[in-house]
Design an enzyme around this catalytic site. Sequence first.
Site: not given
Length: 499
Positions: A254-255
């Site tokens: 994820s980010k």
Amino acid sequence: MIIRDRYAPSPTGLQHIGGIRTALFNYLFARSAGGKFILRLEDTDRTRFDESYVQNLYDTFSWLGIKWDEGPDCGGDFSPYIQSERTSLYKKYAQELLDKGQAYYCFCSAQRIEEVRQQREAAHSSETGYDRLCRNIDPQSAEKRAAEGEACTIRLKIPLDETTLFHDYLLGDIEWKNSDVNPDPVLLKSDGFPTYHLANVVDDHLMEVSHVLRAQEWLSSTPLHVIMYRAFGWTPPEFCHLPMVMGSDGKKLSKRHGATSIDEFRKQGYLPSALINYVALLGASYEEGKEIYTLDELTQRFTLEKLNKAPAVFDYKKLEWYNGQYIRMMSDDDLADLCLPYAKDANLFGAKEPTPQQRKNFVDAMPLVKERLVFLSEAPEKIAYLFNEPEIPEAEEFIPKKCDLAKTIEILRIGKEIVRTLAEAPDDEQAENFIKVQAEKREIKLGDLMMPLRVAITGTRVSPPLFGSLRILGAECSVERVERALDRLVKADKAGFLT
Ligand code: GLU
């Protein structure tokens, strides 16, 4: 069997690593088997839809150089390939399930469904989802209420006492009790739009999709889909749920781990070929010891047997390594083409477009940086001194170890004498031979002769190779820079620097 598979993104966000990995595996699988790769836009979630995400999808894949055989932009036998343009079909198929007694009208409001959820939560009930209240309404009276315009959805009537079995290529046989499947999910919403499940199953069937290769997060939807295929009397496609992509901490990528959208990678200066190569190895193994594969080579080698069951870990450092490798494999011309937009953004040329001479110098500068670049975006900064005069650093920057300013001035005077010949030398070897002879003759260490010269020319002690830089700058400019630096040192000396 003709292999037909698809990438079916919902345009509700930017294209990211997980998405392009799914697309790439589908592309490779179809192409390797002489089949067809389809792009289908699953844009039925109108609240999260945004046209810019569609554009981002097209931009991403045209940048990657991955093409589909059928899709919204290129058409195909099963057009349209955009679900929002196929709503009448979904209504027809929802009606078919109603007629077969495999689906029913539900008149529960969103408010009622929320109340049920809250009551269950308060009672610590393990039951989730819809409580099937409308399942037992007499179909004729339900039909009548719907015909009279009462707001309603259509839900799948899951056969409760059965189990559903399907085979996943990687995970083997999977069996679910129907009572554990999402209870009677909505197929058609009250606004006439289908849910993902209905549209996905109808389209995979109508588009004759033979294989569904998709992310493992969809695995829990698959029993439901299989129940729907059975309800329609259709044969389900083969399923292969792809291994998850994790960050280095073992959590889903994820980010938090770094860039995930392809836009970010592109802006950072990644090459599409490097990204494709790396992403194609996320969850697949090819030949032992071989790491570099072109898209064509991957296409020739891909089979489902190459896929791994275990989750893949996304290693940013490894991707950087790939980028460096691909940069080094490029021709100077191609590399210059790719670096040029970054140079323009950095205003390297003092005008929007380079002059023909600047363009030529830019290409000639590529061999000087090729070995050092990790990202394309780093090129302009590394070679800026070739296009704009660098600031002259403080005097101490010029002084080699164990030398003083007076000695450095003496060295740079020699530099001034020899720099023209160095700049005019046809290649590195001849320049090097010449400077070595000069250093020996004047009893100066080669490094001590080179260092002040390098600072005068490039503005720093650490720079791309000096001889190549001198050739690009030419004799006049090189001599000027040395003179300028010399002036600075002489002034510093007069001002009593380091005496
Ligand atoms: N529209 C779904 C997605 O956004 C497709 C899932 C599937 O491949 O069935 O990923």
